[in-house]
Design a protein around this motif. Sequence first.
Motif, short mmCIF file in Angstrom:
data_model
loop_
_atom_site.label_atom_id
_atom_site.label_comp_id
_atom_site.label_asym_id
_atom_site.label_seq_id
_atom_site.Cartn_x
_atom_site.Cartn_y
_atom_site.Cartn_z
N GLU A 1 25.22 -7.46 -83.48
CA GLU A 1 24.74 -8.71 -84.07
C GLU A 1 25.84 -9.75 -84.21
N PRO B 1 27.21 -15.31 -82.82
CA PRO B 1 26.20 -14.38 -82.31
C PRO B 1 26.84 -13.28 -81.48
N PRO C 1 26.57 -9.70 -78.94
CA PRO C 1 26.00 -9.51 -77.61
C PRO C 1 24.58 -8.95 -77.61
N LEU C 2 23.90 -8.98 -78.76
CA LEU C 2 22.55 -8.42 -78.84
C LEU C 2 21.62 -8.96 -77.76
N MET C 3 21.72 -10.25 -77.49
CA MET C 3 20.84 -10.87 -76.48
C MET C 3 21.26 -10.48 -75.06
N PHE C 4 22.44 -9.90 -74.94
CA PHE C 4 22.96 -9.60 -73.60
C PHE C 4 22.88 -8.11 -73.23
N VAL C 5 22.68 -7.28 -74.22
CA VAL C 5 22.79 -5.84 -73.94
C VAL C 5 21.40 -5.21 -73.89
N TYR C 6 21.12 -4.60 -72.76
CA TYR C 6 19.83 -3.94 -72.52
C TYR C 6 20.14 -2.57 -71.96
#
Lengths: 379, 315
Positions: free
Chosen positions: A198, A371, A373-378
């Motif tokens: 987060e 912010p 890396p939540l939006m980047f890590v899958y």
Amino acid sequence: MIAPLKIDQLLKAGPTKSRIDAFIAENKFPIVQGEQATFVFRGQADKLILRHWIYGLESANELQRVPETDLWHLTLDVPPRSRVEYKYEIHRGSKSKWIEDPLNPNRARDPFGANSVLQGEGYELPEWTNPDPEARPGILEPLKFDSPTVGERHGHIYLPARFRRSRQYPLLVVHDGSDYLKYTQMKTVLDNLIHRLEIPDIIVAFTDSSDRLREYGNDVTHAHFVTEELLPELQRLLPLIDRPQARGLMGASFGAVAAFSTAWRYPRVWGRLLLQSGSFAFTDIGKRNHRGPLFDRVVEFINNFRDQPTAMSERVFVSCGVYESLIYENRSLIPLLETTGMEVKFVEARDGHNWENWRDRLREGLSWLFPGPLMFVYE
Amino acid sequence: MVAASRAIVLLGAQRFNPTLGEAADELGVRGKIATITAGWQERETEDDDLREHLGERTINLRLHARADVIFREDPEFRDAHRARQALLRHRQDFYRIRLEHELAAQHVIRNRVAPAEILAEESRASIQSIRDLDRWHLEQCSHVRRDFEEKWKWVERDAIAKQRAELQKIIGDVDAVAIAGGHVAILLNRLELFGIADFLKGKTLFAWCAGAMALSERVILFHDTPPQGPGAAEVLDAGLGLVKGIVVLPQSEFRIKLDDTARVRTMAQRFAPSTCLGMPARSRMTVRRNRYSHVHDIVQIAVDGTHAPLAGEAA
């Protein structure tokens, strides 16, 4: 149908000693029933007063004794999700003292001691404030710095788990750093938020002042120290990203004034500001705020900013409790900040001027300013 | 549409209860499989579970570590590359600022009371503005990459050429390549740095999560409930474009509020005519010549905001 208050049920049934014993044994105190909270005390006293820090309510509310018993009670309206810190002022003979609620184990600690805490319906201690065994802990290293202008300073540097010198990190400088570490569990919070992706891996400098009311209340020397001495030293010692977006200042109360006024004196250096319950006193006429001379330099600074709002940063997160008197000053600041083109986020909470309020807002503030890396890590 | 008739298998998360082995068996892949785990960054070689799952026949290409070697050996290129990444981050920051305003406008329009035809027209125009912005951002990223490529011609630089030759040999000897998830920007970056797409022609590919996103035409970052407030889906960059016509949305079971019809409708309309596909754990499909087969548990999001299981042809 609204359930009757438990205290009323007891009184209606007849408050015998055995019923009072059972009442005390069966309930958690204060008793929260919907939007009403019943404060209860059992013991000998001549007078008992609830002392709390909710701005807008009478700060002293007398508890009523149930005749011919040692049971005292008071019921107040408390909106959902509220957190209220309080003490009892107990009078015996000619003496009085403030005590924590012996029936309530919830405590909030601060540099002045501890208060009892009422948790209104729906309030939950954020789980990310508790140590997570899966979160790799960062490390805290002592920070000692000899400043030519303010003398020797101590604090701590937080380095994230997996810290590597070959990488570059954002930097956050925290005013009242030791208090943040002690009373908001900020190291645990950082470990957890980094683990959850987060916020990014980040370096945090927890700084302290030996004379915070002077240094934090709009002081040119302090701004110089933070920006022209401490920052270059940290840049020399640590692999920091050299961009305003990766540099933040934060603080609470007078610490928020320190962060804000430092950024104002060095525009575009500090791209992220986290200001909690800032003591942003101002006047619309005259130079002296009702809060007294301690605030004179703060008033001067905020009045100047109100006259000519300028963008000194890029993103500003402001939080304040609605039960603190500073809510007026903080709400007043928001539209001015927004006129400057800075991105502004303002969060209110049903809480007061205290460290747990500031703790509970850390996740939202830090993750918005930095912010992860939540939006980047899958995976 | 797929460039050649080879199979590309897209899968949901493989961390728990993996289905990759099953998919490989289905396609009759019996030989060695090259793996790309660069999205795991420094943990790139912590791939014991993956290796074991595939029966000890994997060769990790170690793209993350190889990039570190290049950056050490060629500091001039490293600095230039770092500067380009900073430029791309700036582009992303400004795009995000503009996008949030466009999405806010769309939200306001959606909640206005006005004659139906005006509302419909304004709503269409608002979506079009967002689509234009998405396209503009992709173009900016493309410009940055093209300028960098023209200036540096990096695949010809010694440090990179040496690594590429090794990679080409390894990939040439395997039956398939498996691309794992992780940090999608870093994964894309490493795939681009080594020009991996040049070596994948005709190879059977398996890709999951960020890996599947990287194979599509556009990489969309999304999370409906990040801690800082409602998240706005954003275009990161172009992917390798080996799978066309779809937007890959991994971990949809906890990243997308599928029941928030207005929100998913906006997403589906933004990226149309590409189809938004939610890919929860254990989902998978095989793409071959623009046709889907072996489709399991994939959720198709329609432009009216509804969602339903994706239909696919039998194998």
